[in-house]
Design a protein around this motif. Structure first.
Motif, PDB file in Angstrom:
ATOM      1  N   LYS A 259       0.832  -1.205   0.000  1.00  0.00           N
ATOM      2  CA  LYS A 259       0.000   0.000   0.000  1.00  0.00           C
ATOM      3  C   LYS A 259       0.866   1.254   0.000  1.00  0.00           C
ATOM      4  CE  LYS A 259      -3.866   2.191   2.420  1.00  0.00           C
ATOM      5  NZ  LYS A 259      -4.806   2.085   3.568  1.00  0.00           N
ATOM      6  N   ASN A 260       1.910   1.259   0.825  1.00  0.00           N
ATOM      7  CA  ASN A 260       2.784   2.426   0.872  1.00  0.00           C
ATOM      8  C   ASN A 260       3.587   2.595  -0.409  1.00  0.00           C
ATOM      9  OD1 ASN A 260       2.102   3.442   3.426  1.00  0.00           O
ATOM     10  ND2 ASN A 260       3.415   1.970   4.451  1.00  0.00           N
ATOM     11  N   LEU A 261       3.990   1.494  -1.018  1.00  0.00           N
ATOM     12  CA  LEU A 261       4.706   1.589  -2.289  1.00  0.00           C
ATOM     13  C   LEU A 261       3.826   2.197  -3.373  1.00  0.00           C
ATOM     14  CD1 LEU A 261       6.605  -1.828  -2.360  1.00  0.00           C
ATOM     15  CD2 LEU A 261       7.646   0.437  -2.158  1.00  0.00           C
ATOM     16  N   LEU A 262       2.529   1.918  -3.302  1.00  0.00           N
ATOM     17  CA  LEU A 262       1.610   2.427  -4.314  1.00  0.00           C
ATOM     18  C   LEU A 262       1.155   3.854  -4.046  1.00  0.00           C
ATOM     19  CD1 LEU A 262      -0.660  -0.712  -4.888  1.00  0.00           C
ATOM     20  CD2 LEU A 262       1.084   0.183  -6.431  1.00  0.00           C
ATOM     21  N   THR A 263       1.207   4.312  -2.793  1.00  0.00           N
ATOM     22  CA  THR A 263       0.580   5.609  -2.467  1.00  0.00           C
ATOM     23  C   THR A 263       1.518   6.654  -1.884  1.00  0.00           C
ATOM     24  OG1 THR A 263      -0.067   4.811  -0.256  1.00  0.00           O
ATOM     25  CG2 THR A 263      -1.653   4.490  -2.062  1.00  0.00           C
ATOM     26  N   THR A 264       2.757   6.310  -1.554  1.00  0.00           N
ATOM     27  CA  THR A 264       3.637   7.296  -0.924  1.00  0.00           C
ATOM     28  C   THR A 264       3.870   8.501  -1.834  1.00  0.00           C
ATOM     29  OG1 THR A 264       5.788   7.642   0.141  1.00  0.00           O
ATOM     30  CG2 THR A 264       5.754   6.212  -1.790  1.00  0.00           C
ATOM     31  N   ASN A 265       3.985   9.675  -1.236  1.00  0.00           N
ATOM     32  CA  ASN A 265       4.389  10.844  -2.026  1.00  0.00           C
ATOM     33  C   ASN A 265       5.824  11.247  -1.716  1.00  0.00           C
ATOM     34  OD1 ASN A 265       3.815  11.837   0.568  1.00  0.00           O
ATOM     35  ND2 ASN A 265       3.231  13.843  -0.218  1.00  0.00           N
ATOM     36  N   ARG A 266       6.550  10.316  -1.066  1.00  0.00           N
ATOM     37  CA  ARG A 266       7.985  10.531  -0.872  1.00  0.00           C
ATOM     38  C   ARG A 266       8.737  10.205  -2.154  1.00  0.00           C
ATOM     39  NH1 ARG A 266       9.158   6.928   4.337  1.00  0.00           N
ATOM     40  NH2 ARG A 266       7.468   5.715   3.392  1.00  0.00           N
ATOM     41  N   VAL A 267       9.774  10.939  -2.416  1.00  0.00           N
ATOM     42  CA  VAL A 267      10.629  10.675  -3.574  1.00  0.00           C
ATOM     43  C   VAL A 267      12.082  10.884  -3.155  1.00  0.00           C
ATOM     44  CG1 VAL A 267       8.910  11.354  -5.280  1.00  0.00           C
ATOM     45  CG2 VAL A 267      10.517  13.059  -4.420  1.00  0.00           C
ATOM     46  N   ILE A 268      12.965  10.226  -3.877  1.00  0.00           N
ATOM     47  CA  ILE A 268      14.401  10.478  -3.729  1.00  0.00           C
ATOM     48  C   ILE A 268      14.876  11.047  -5.048  1.00  0.00           C
ATOM     49  CG2 ILE A 268      16.670   9.417  -3.439  1.00  0.00           C
ATOM     50  CD1 ILE A 268      15.370   7.359  -1.605  1.00  0.00           C
ATOM     51  N   LEU A 269      15.505  12.203  -4.996  1.00  0.00           N
ATOM     52  CA  LEU A 269      15.940  12.855  -6.228  1.00  0.00           C
ATOM     53  C   LEU A 269      17.140  13.745  -5.963  1.00  0.00           C
ATOM     54  CD1 LEU A 269      14.876  16.051  -6.003  1.00  0.00           C
ATOM     55  CD2 LEU A 269      12.689  14.966  -6.416  1.00  0.00           C
ATOM     56  N   ASP A 270      17.812  14.074  -7.033  1.00  0.00           N
ATOM     57  CA  ASP A 270      18.870  15.082  -7.006  1.00  0.00           C
ATOM     58  C   ASP A 270      18.256  16.352  -7.581  1.00  0.00           C
ATOM     59  OD1 ASP A 270      20.926  16.843  -7.625  1.00  0.00           O
ATOM     60  OD2 ASP A 270      22.350  15.256  -8.108  1.00  0.00           O
ATOM     61  N   PRO A 271      18.049  17.389  -6.761  1.00  0.00           N
ATOM     62  CA  PRO A 271      17.358  18.588  -7.254  1.00  0.00           C
ATOM     63  C   PRO A 271      18.019  19.209  -8.476  1.00  0.00           C
ATOM     64  CG  PRO A 271      17.531  18.643  -4.864  1.00  0.00           C
ATOM     65  CD  PRO A 271      18.372  17.486  -5.322  1.00  0.00           C
ATOM     66  N   GLU A 272      19.341  19.114  -8.567  1.00  0.00           N
ATOM     67  CA  GLU A 272      20.031  19.728  -9.690  1.00  0.00           C
ATOM     68  C   GLU A 272      19.952  18.904 -10.962  1.00  0.00           C
ATOM     69  OE1 GLU A 272      21.539  22.799  -9.872  1.00  0.00           O
ATOM     70  OE2 GLU A 272      20.409  22.995  -8.015  1.00  0.00           O
ATOM     71  N   LYS A 273      19.838  17.585 -10.842  1.00  0.00           N
ATOM     72  CA  LYS A 273      19.856  16.712 -12.017  1.00  0.00           C
ATOM     73  C   LYS A 273      18.465  16.226 -12.423  1.00  0.00           C
ATOM     74  CE  LYS A 273      24.582  14.859 -11.713  1.00  0.00           C
ATOM     75  NZ  LYS A 273      25.116  15.786 -10.712  1.00  0.00           N
ATOM     76  N   ASP A 274      17.540  16.167 -11.475  1.00  0.00           N
ATOM     77  CA  ASP A 274      16.241  15.539 -11.743  1.00  0.00           C
ATOM     78  C   ASP A 274      15.081  16.520 -11.776  1.00  0.00           C
ATOM     79  OD1 ASP A 274      17.671  13.164 -11.638  1.00  0.00           O
ATOM     80  OD2 ASP A 274      17.171  12.777  -9.551  1.00  0.00           O
ATOM     81  N   TRP A 275      15.383  17.821 -11.667  1.00  0.00           N
ATOM     82  CA  TRP A 275      14.283  18.766 -11.523  1.00  0.00           C
ATOM     83  C   TRP A 275      13.322  18.740 -12.705  1.00  0.00           C
ATOM     84  CZ3 TRP A 275      13.620  22.681 -15.034  1.00  0.00           C
ATOM     85  CH2 TRP A 275      14.718  22.990 -15.855  1.00  0.00           C
ATOM     86  N   ARG A 276      13.828  18.435 -13.902  1.00  0.00           N
ATOM     87  CA  ARG A 276      12.931  18.427 -15.057  1.00  0.00           C
ATOM     88  C   ARG A 276      11.862  17.350 -14.913  1.00  0.00           C
ATOM     89  NH1 ARG A 276      17.803  20.064 -17.454  1.00  0.00           N
ATOM     90  NH2 ARG A 276      17.573  21.866 -18.823  1.00  0.00           N
ATOM     91  N   GLN A 277      12.290  16.123 -14.609  1.00  0.00           N
ATOM     92  CA  GLN A 277      11.317  15.034 -14.542  1.00  0.00           C
ATOM     93  C   GLN A 277      10.313  15.208 -13.416  1.00  0.00           C
ATOM     94  OE1 GLN A 277      14.382  14.345 -15.593  1.00  0.00           O
ATOM     95  NE2 GLN A 277      14.291  12.766 -17.167  1.00  0.00           N
ATOM     96  N   PHE A 278      10.711  15.882 -12.340  1.00  0.00           N
ATOM     97  CA  PHE A 278       9.829  15.979 -11.174  1.00  0.00           C
ATOM     98  C   PHE A 278       9.079  17.307 -11.101  1.00  0.00           C
ATOM     99  CE2 PHE A 278      12.496  12.472  -9.694  1.00  0.00           C
ATOM    100  CZ  PHE A 278      11.547  11.658  -9.123  1.00  0.00           C
ATOM    101  N   SER A 279       9.212  18.140 -12.106  1.00  0.00           N
ATOM    102  CA  SER A 279       8.503  19.416 -12.082  1.00  0.00           C
ATOM    103  C   SER A 279       7.381  19.411 -13.111  1.00  0.00           C
ATOM    104  CB  SER A 279       9.476  20.564 -12.355  1.00  0.00           C
ATOM    105  OG  SER A 279      10.097  20.409 -13.627  1.00  0.00           O
ATOM    106  N   VAL A 280       6.545  20.425 -13.044  1.00  0.00           N
ATOM    107  CA  VAL A 280       5.401  20.534 -13.939  1.00  0.00           C
ATOM    108  C   VAL A 280       5.840  21.269 -15.205  1.00  0.00           C
ATOM    109  CG1 VAL A 280       3.029  21.359 -14.198  1.00  0.00           C
ATOM    110  CG2 VAL A 280       3.870  20.618 -11.955  1.00  0.00           C
ATOM    111  N   LEU A 281       5.630  20.642 -16.348  1.00  0.00           N
ATOM    112  CA  LEU A 281       6.134  21.188 -17.601  1.00  0.00           C
ATOM    113  C   LEU A 281       5.597  22.590 -17.868  1.00  0.00           C
ATOM    114  CD1 LEU A 281       7.768  20.726 -20.184  1.00  0.00           C
ATOM    115  CD2 LEU A 281       5.738  19.687 -21.193  1.00  0.00           C
TER     116      LEU A 281
END
Length: 815
Positions: A516-538
C-alpha cells in the motif's frame, strides 16, 4: 571436464521444465474435450459461422500441425475471452471446466511438440495469470496434497555470477550502519553511466590518469556480465528460463584467465606507474599520446586487491607441490561454488593443473589449468536435486545439507552464506522447518547481511529498471521538456532507477503496509540539480522561464541605467555562468517549476550509484506524485522511444495488480497506432476500439490512459497538444465488483487499487513466483492463501511474507 559441462547442460534442460500436468485418462478428447467444444464453442466456430476466421468443428487431438490453433484456444478459454461475456451464464463454462480444458491442452501440447521444438509457454512467467485467481483464493473444498517444487538446477543470475567474480579481484567495504544505502559488500554491482553493470579492475587503486574521462574509461579494464537475461518486462528469477550456451562458456574462459592473472600480478602496469601521487610521475610518462592506453593510468603503491593462494603460487620462486596446488584449487572452488570440493573433484582438477604446467610451464600452465574451475557446473548453476533420503507418502524429499543452505542463501543474497548459516548446518541445526524459519528470520533481521534479492524482486515486479533500456529519441526528449544533452538524460534516468531502489528499500525497512505504501507514498528520492525536469510541472516551468527572462531583462536594464557592473565581463560571474551565455537557474529561485535544494526540504540520502549525485529524500504534492507508478523511472520504463505507451501501462496494471492477462497478439494483426503528430495519444488510440481489437484492449486501455497526466519522460503535464489532458479511465473486469468503475485520473485509480484485498493477493502470487522460481499451480492454493494471511495479519509485513514463503513446503520440498 568440458564434457562434464556439456553433459550437465543436457541434464539442466530436462530438470528445468518445472511442474508438468500431463493429459490423463480422466480428461481425454472424446469424453471431455469434444463435449466442451460442442457445448460452448461450435455454434460460433463451425463450418458456417467462423467468427474471427476460426473454425473448431473439425479440430482433432493436438498435433504439431494444429498446435497454434490449440494454443490460441487455450488462451481464449483460460482468460475468459471465449465464450463472449455477453453469453448468459448457462452458456459459460465453470472455472473448473476452464481449468480442466487448459490443463488438457497444455499437457497434450507438451507431448505433441516434444520432438518439434518443445512447448513450455505455459511455464513462462508471462503466463502465470492464465490460472484463474478465484480458483487459487476460493474456498478449498478438501484438504489438498502438501506442496512441493520440482527437482531442478538454477543457472546463476548475472548479479550472482558477477559478485562471485568481483570478490576474487576487489575488496568491497562491509556494511556500515552509519551510511545506510551506500554500496557495501553483497550489494548489486551498480550500473555505469551507460546503464551496464560491469566488474572493474583496480578502481580503488587508481590515483591519476592522462586525458579526460573518455580516455580514462577506455583505459580502465572491465568486463560485463557473461550471463544473459531476457531483455523484457516481467519476472526473470525462474529456474527454467536460462542455461549457459557455448558462446558464454568461451567468454567465461577468457574472463577467467584475466582474473587469475590479475589475482597473481595485479594491474597490467610498468614500475613507474606505481606512485603515491600523480605528482610523482616524471614528465616523459605523461605523454598525451598515451590517452586511453593501460600506461595512461597510475596506481598507488599499496596493494588493495584480495590476496589468495593463487597469488602465493605464482609469485614465489620456491617449487610448487601437490599441497600448494590443492590449496589454490580449494580456494577458487570455494569462492566460485560456495562449496568445498569433493576429493574426487579435487583430484580431477589437480590432474588437469599438473598436465597444463607440464605442457606450458609454471605461469601459463597455472593460469590455464585453474580456468576449468570457473566452468564447473556448481560455479554456473545451483542444484536442488534432492537425490537423497526417502520420499514421503507424497513422493517428496525435503532439501538437506548444502542444497538447503544454498537455497536459503540464494533466496536473499548474491554472495557467500554468512557464518551463522554455515554454523547452523555444521551443528545439525538446519534440518527442520523450524530450523529454516529461525535462520531466515535471523537473516531478515540482520541489516549487515545484505539482501539484494528483495530489491531484485521489486525491480522485476514493478519493472521500473527497464527505463535504462528505453533508447529515447533526443528530439522527443527535448520536446517533452527533458535535458538537451542525451548523455545527461541517460545519467539522470540511471540515477532515478537507483533512487527508486532506495525508496523501496526504505519502505521495506519500515515493514508496515508495504504494498500500500509503495503504491501511495508521495515521498521521492531525487537530485534537485539533475532531476528537476522530470519531477517538475512542464507548463509551470515554461511560464517561469518566461518570467525569468523578463526579470533578467529588467535586471540588465537596471544595471545599464545605474551604470553598475553586476556581471564581471571576464569571468561571467553573476547572472551568467562562467564561460557560458545562458542564465544561471539559481539566480531567481522559483517555487514550483524548478526544484532546487534551497526550496525543497529533505534529508540527504545515499544510493549505491553516486554519479556525483546529491540525493535527498523529500515529499511532493499528492496531486502530482503517488507511489512507484508515478515515479519517472516506472513511467519511462512503460513508454517507448518517442511517446507514452498507455497500452503497456494498462497491461501492467491488469497483470500485476488485478491478476489478469491478455492473449498474445495474433501475427496477422498490425499492432501499430496511426502516426498523427497533431493528435493526442488518446485520439490516436481510437483504432483499438474496433471490434476485433477492443475485446482485448478494453482490459488495458482504460487502465493505462489515466497515466496521461505524465508524459513519456515522466513529467507531470496539464496540457497535451494545447488541450487539457484527459486522464479519465475505468477499472473493468477486475474480479472484484467494489474495484470496478470509472476513475478521474491515475491518483484515484491507484488509491482505489491500493485498498483492495485482491490486489494484495495478486502481489502475493508474484512474490510466490519469484521465490519459488516457477508459476503457481492449483496445488499451491493453500500455500498462497496462508502466505496472504501471514502478510495481512502482520500488518502488511514484507518480512512476514518472505519468512512464510521460504519456510513453506513449496520452497523446502522437491518431487
Amino acid at each position: 571436464m568440458y564434457f562434464k559441462i556439456i553433459r550437465s547442460s543436457i541434464l539442466i534442460v530436462s530438470l528445468s521444465l518445472g511442474h508438468t500436468i500431463f493429459a490423463t485418462d480422466k480428461t481425454d478428447f472424446d469424453s471431455f474435450v469434444t463435449p466442451f467444444l460442442e457445448k460452448y464453442c461450435i455454434d460460433c466456430h463451425d463450418d458456417v459461422d467462423q467468427e474471427g476466421g476460426v473454425a473448431l468443428h473439425d479440430l482433432k487431438a493436438v498435433t504439431p500441425e494444429n498446435a497454434a490453433l490449440w494454443m490460441r484456444t487455450w488462451e481464449q478459454v483460460a482468460l475468459k475471452q471465449m465464450p463472449p461475456k455477453k453469453r448468459k451464464a448457462s452458456k459459460q463454462p465453470s472455472l473448473e471446466e476452464r481449468f480442466q480444458l487448459s490443463n488438457w491442452i497444455t499437457g497434450e501440447m507438451e507431448l505433441a511438440m516434444k520432438d518439434h521444438g518443445g512447448f513450455s509457454a505455459h511455464q513462462s512467467a508471462a503466463k502465470g495469470n492464465h490460472l484463474d485467481h478465484d480458483l487459487l483464493f476460493g474456498k478449498l473444498e478438501a484438504k489438498p496434497e502438501p506442496g512441493s517444487s520440482p527437482a531442478r538446477i538454477w543457472r546463476l543470475s548475472p548479479q550472482e555470477h558477477m559478485n562471485r567474480l568481483n570478490d576474487l579481484i576487489n575488496a568491497i567495504p562491509e556494511y556500515d550502519p552509519q551510511y545506510p544505502g551506500r554500496r557495501s559488500h553483497g550489494d548489486p554491482i551498480p550500473p555505469d553511466k551507460y546503464g551496464d553493470a560491469k566488474v572493474y579492475y583496480s578502481l580503488d587503486r587508481i590515483v591519476g590518469h592522462i586525458g579526460g574521462f573518455v580516455a580514462y574509461e577506455t583505459a580502465v579494464r572491465s568486463f560485463p556480465s557473461v550471463m544473459t537475461l531476457k531483455s523484457a518486462h516481467g519476472l526473470k528469477n525462474y529456474s527454467n528460463q536460462y542455461s549457459v550456451n557455448g558462446s558464454e562458456v568461451a567468454q567465461i574462459s577468457t574472463v577467467a584467465k584475466d582474473i587469475i592473472h590479475y589475482m597473481a600480478f595485479g594491474p597490467d602496469a610498468l614500475p613507474h606507474q606505481y606512485v603515491d601521487s600523480k605528482k610523482e610521475v616524471a614528465k616523459e610518462h605523461l605523454n598525451p599520446d598515451f590517452r586511453g592506453l593501460p600506461k595512461s593510468l597510475f596506481y598507488k603503491k599499496e596493494m588493495t586487491r584480495p590476496l589468495s593462494p593463487v597469488y602465493s603460487l605464482l609469485n614465489k620462486d620456491d617449487e610448487w607441490n601437490d599441497d600448494k596446488l590443492r590449496e589454490a584449487i580449494y580456494f577458487l572452488y570455494r569462492a566460485l561454488t560456495f562449496k568445498d570440493p569433493k576429493e574426487s573433484e579435487s583430484n580431477e582438477y589437480l590432474d588437469i593443473l599438473k598436465n597444463t604446467i607440464a605442457s606450458l610451464g609454471k605461469k601459463d600452465g597455472l593460469i590455464l589449468g585453474l580456468t576449468p574451475i570457473f566452468l564447473d557446473r556448481d560455479a554456473l548453476y545451483r542444484t536442488e536435486l534432492a537425490d537423497y533420503g526417502t520420499p514421503d507418502e507424497y513422493g517428496r524429499v525435503m532439501l538437506q545439507g548444502e542444497e538447503l543452505l544454498l537455497a536459503i542463501n540464494a533466496a536473499l543474497a548474491y554472495v557467500e552464506p554468512d557464518a551463522g548459516l554455515r554454523e547452523a548446518l555444521k551443528a545439525g541445526k538446519l534440518k527442520t522447518v523450524d530450523d529454516v524459519r529461525r535462520e531466515v528470520k535471523r537473516l531478515l533481521d540482520d541489516e549487515s547481511f545484505r539482501k539484494p534479492k528483495i530489491t531484485q524482486f521489486f525491480r522485476e515486479y514493478f519493472d521500473y529498471d527497464y527505463a535504462i533500456k528505453i533508447d529515447k529519441d533526443k528530439n522527443a526528449v527535448n520536446k517533452a521538456g527533458g535535458t538537451l544533452a542525451k548523455r545527461n538524460y541517460q545519467s539522470s534516468v540511471i540515477g532515478q532507477v537507483v533512487a527508486t531502489d532506495r525508496l523501496i528499500q526504505l519502505i521495506v525497512e519500515e515493514d508496515t503496509e508495504v504494498l500500500k505504501n509503495l503504491l501511495t507514498t508521495n515521498r521521492v528520492i531525487l537530485d534537485p540539480e539533475k532531476d528537476w525536469r522530470q519531477f517538475s510541472v512542464l507548463e509551470v516551468e515554461k511560464e517561469e522561464r518566461e518570467q525569468f527572462k523578463l526579470e533578467l531583462k529588467k535586471a540588465k536594464e537596471e544595471r545599464e541605467k545605474a551604470k553598475k557592473v553586476l556581471v564581471d565581463p571576464k569571468t561571467g560571474a553573476g547572472f551568467f555562468s562562467q564561460g557560458q551565455k545562458k542564465p544561471i537557474r539559481m539566480v531567481f529561485p522559483t517555487p514550483k517549476g524548478f526544484l532546487n535544494s534551497l526550496e525543497l526540504p529533505g534529508r540527504k540520502i545515499e544510493t549505491i550509484v553516486s554519479n556525483k549525485r546529491n540525493n535527498i529524500l523529500t515529499t511532493l504534492p499528492k496531486e502530482q506524485r503517488m507511489g512507484i507508478l508515478t515515479q519517472p523511472s516506472w513511467l519511462i520504463s512503460h513508454s517507448d522511444a518517442m511517446d507514452n505507451h498507455a497500452i503497456l501501462r494498462g497491461l501492467w496494471v491488469r497483470q500485476r495488480l488485478l491478476g489478469g492477462a491478455v492473449p498474445e497478439v495474433p501475427i496477422t494483426v498490425d499492432a501499430q497506432l496511426p502516426d498523427r503528430p497533431d493528435h493526442t495519444l488518446r485520439q490516436r488510440m481510437h483504432v483499438t476500439r474496433e471490434k476485433e481489437c477492443w475485446t482485448c484492449h478494453q482490459k488495458m486501455d482504460p487502465l493505462g490512459l489515466p497515466f496521461e497526466t505524465f508524459n513519456h519522460i515522466g513529467r507531470f503535464v496539464e496540457f497535451d497538444h494545447g488541450k487539457k489532458v484527459d486522464a479519465t479511465g475505468e477499472i473493468i473486469y477486475s474480479g472484484d465488483p467494489e474495484l470496478d468503475g470509472p476513475v478521474e485520473n491515475a491518483f484515484e485509480m491507484i488509491e482505489r487499487l491500493a485498498k483492495s484485498e485482491r490486489v494484495e493477493q495478486v502481489f502475493v502470487r508474484y512474490a510466490f513466483r519469484f521465490w519459488m522460481g516457477r508459476n503457481e499451480t492449483l496445488a499451491d492454493a493453500q500455500t498462497l492463501q496462508e502466505a496472504h494471511r501471514a502478510y495481512r495479519e502482520s500488518g502488511g509485513s514484507m518480512k512476514a511474507l518472505i519468512l512464510y514463503l521460504l519456510s513453506s513446503d513449496a520452497f523446502l520440498y522437491r518431487k
